[in-house]
Design a protein around this motif. Sequence first.
Motif, short mmCIF file in Angstrom:
data_model
loop_
_atom_site.label_atom_id
_atom_site.label_comp_id
_atom_site.label_asym_id
_atom_site.label_seq_id
_atom_site.Cartn_x
_atom_site.Cartn_y
_atom_site.Cartn_z
N ARG A 91 20.16 -99.72 64.12
CA ARG A 91 19.49 -98.91 63.42
C ARG A 91 20.42 -98.15 61.97
O ARG A 91 19.95 -98.42 61.18
N GLU A 92 21.80 -98.21 62.40
CA GLU A 92 22.51 -97.35 61.41
C GLU A 92 22.73 -98.72 60.21
O GLU A 92 22.41 -97.58 59.11
N LEU A 93 23.48 -99.39 60.26
CA LEU A 93 23.17 -101.06 59.44
C LEU A 93 21.30 -100.79 58.79
O LEU A 93 21.85 -101.99 57.88
N GLY A 94 20.67 -100.60 59.33
CA GLY A 94 19.57 -100.59 58.81
C GLY A 94 19.26 -102.57 59.55
O GLY A 94 17.99 -103.35 58.52
N LEU A 95 19.47 -103.06 60.46
CA LEU A 95 18.74 -104.13 60.86
C LEU A 95 17.52 -103.85 61.79
O LEU A 95 17.15 -104.82 62.37
N SER A 96 16.87 -103.27 61.57
CA SER A 96 15.79 -102.91 62.73
C SER A 96 14.75 -103.14 61.08
O SER A 96 13.50 -103.71 62.11
N GLN A 97 14.62 -103.58 59.95
CA GLN A 97 13.98 -104.12 59.10
C GLN A 97 14.40 -105.43 59.06
O GLN A 97 15.91 -105.79 59.22
N ASP A 98 13.26 -106.64 58.65
CA ASP A 98 14.15 -107.18 58.10
C ASP A 98 14.03 -107.11 56.80
O ASP A 98 13.94 -106.85 55.77
N TRP A 99 15.26 -108.61 56.21
CA TRP A 99 16.06 -108.26 54.88
C TRP A 99 15.90 -109.71 54.68
O TRP A 99 15.82 -110.89 55.02
N ARG A 100 14.79 -109.91 53.02
CA ARG A 100 14.42 -110.81 52.20
C ARG A 100 15.69 -111.26 51.55
O ARG A 100 15.41 -110.75 50.44
N VAL A 101 16.26 -112.74 52.02
CA VAL A 101 17.59 -113.11 51.08
C VAL A 101 16.86 -114.30 50.08
O VAL A 101 15.75 -115.64 50.75
N ALA A 102 17.13 -114.45 48.69
CA ALA A 102 17.08 -116.23 48.24
C ALA A 102 18.53 -116.07 47.65
O ALA A 102 19.68 -114.97 47.23
N ILE A 103 18.82 -117.34 48.11
CA ILE A 103 20.06 -118.09 46.93
C ILE A 103 19.40 -118.00 46.15
O ILE A 103 18.90 -119.97 45.79
#
Lengths: 243, 243
Positions: A91-103
Amino acid sequence: MSPSRPNGLSRQPRNVVSRGIPEATVARLPVYLRALVSLAERGATTVSSEELAAAAGVTSAKLRKDLSHLGSYGTRGVGYEVEYLVYQISRELGLSQDWRVAIVGIGNLGHALANYGGFASRGFRVVALLDAGEVVGEKVAGLTVASVDDLEHVVKEQEVSIAVIATPGAAAQPLCDRLVAAGITSILNFAPVVLQVPEGVKVRKVDLSTELQILAFHEQRKSAAVLGIDADVVAQAFVEAAQ
Amino acid sequence: MSPSRPNGLSRQPRNVVSRGIPEATVARLPVYLRALVSLAERGATTVSSEELAAAAGVTSAKLRKDLSHLGSYGTRGVGYEVEYLVYQISRELGLSQDWRVAIVGIGNLGHALANYGGFASRGFRVVALLDAGEVVGEKVAGLTVASVDDLEHVVKEQEVSIAVIATPGAAAQPLCDRLVAAGITSILNFAPVVLQVPEGVKVRKVDLSTELQILAFHEQRKSAAVLGIDADVVAQAFVEAAQ
DNA sequence: AGGCACGTGTGAACGTGTGCACAAAGTCGC
DNA sequence: GCGACTTTGTGCACACGTTCACACGTGCCT
């Protein structure tokens, strides 16, 4: 000319985030998280600071101080409940949400990153691949590689919030500028250049040869030490010989 | 019970190497080196601390202090001679000699590393590739992939001094143990585990998802800040809702 | 119920790293 | 040759990070 201004103003701590958590601690939280998940898979339900610290490669005092910044999640005389701690750190790292990554940059390294399973495991989803070369249009890791010409469009369309740059050095800065202009504020840079970005944009750099050079430095010192030679003296002699 | 012993004994600084150079400085030297080489290619012969610092992404004061640890290689009123400084930093980092590198684990990432040109450029030569899978016997980047069964033999034969681990997590620790037993004391680890090694062995870790998680943390804080919300309060509410 | 063993959370001391500001040292122009 | 200007090298003060050591909370055992 005002030789000595009081200048006690406009001093904002930059390494401490918001009201909390020192930068050094943040950098270790992912390590703790991984160790905890690994412990959980092996069936552990509680863990002491001593055990977890050993698994994470730090001292127990450091671990306890780090965790104390998140709150009092341990039980004296017992330790920490593994699952609960996993939840709190995530939770503290903000991993509850999905992060959308572009390479950006689908060369050797870009391919490897796209296929790397470790992303999806914890809240990161690769949603776009971009390149300028022949790879455009090919399918890589289930995604079609788009052209960097469409960078702005793709970033907006796919709601990308983190960009990974894996291009050759020369291409990195211009692409970085375009990413920033498109609204990206978090960049992971594998290109061997120091990216210049405006305030508010966070860049983290991963550099293979930098890491090797640091290892080489220590290795060199070790060799000299074994021979009972002061490295500085050797260096000096070397310089003189070269002149 | 001696409530307050002086205990000023047996204290050896571990982050400062030998008679010199702080760890933080060592970590920045490769960055300076790259910036200098880039400047030299553009035809610069001298450079001021201000310019070089900008190119390296640090402050000029920090740069000057870092360089002062190597010696007095600048000229007041003028700056630093680019070529001479390149030489001095290279020497300090131990790049005068050739470092022989083995890559263990030739998956996606191992391939990318083997083909990465940045190694050869400055004193690093990949002399061995090792894997346990079907890749064994194939040619990658001009080298034939050897079997990890022959690890000890290859390390000795090829006089490997630095090993790069690019295997899946589970394979990393056993291989690390064998590398250490074979005499390797410098390891660059890409596997997502914390390697346990005896004293005297230096491990540096590069971890993609760790870096992403750190970025996510800051990105999360930014989002909350934009909304004028104290992240800690949000977190607290979140916890309560989950209970 | 009361003591005991255990392990967290933390205040205080220490060491490392950073930033400021300026004196020393060099160059260039006249 | 001398003075003005530029830029390094560094002493000092402060911020950050780490380590130590122990008080206090918690569960277990008798």
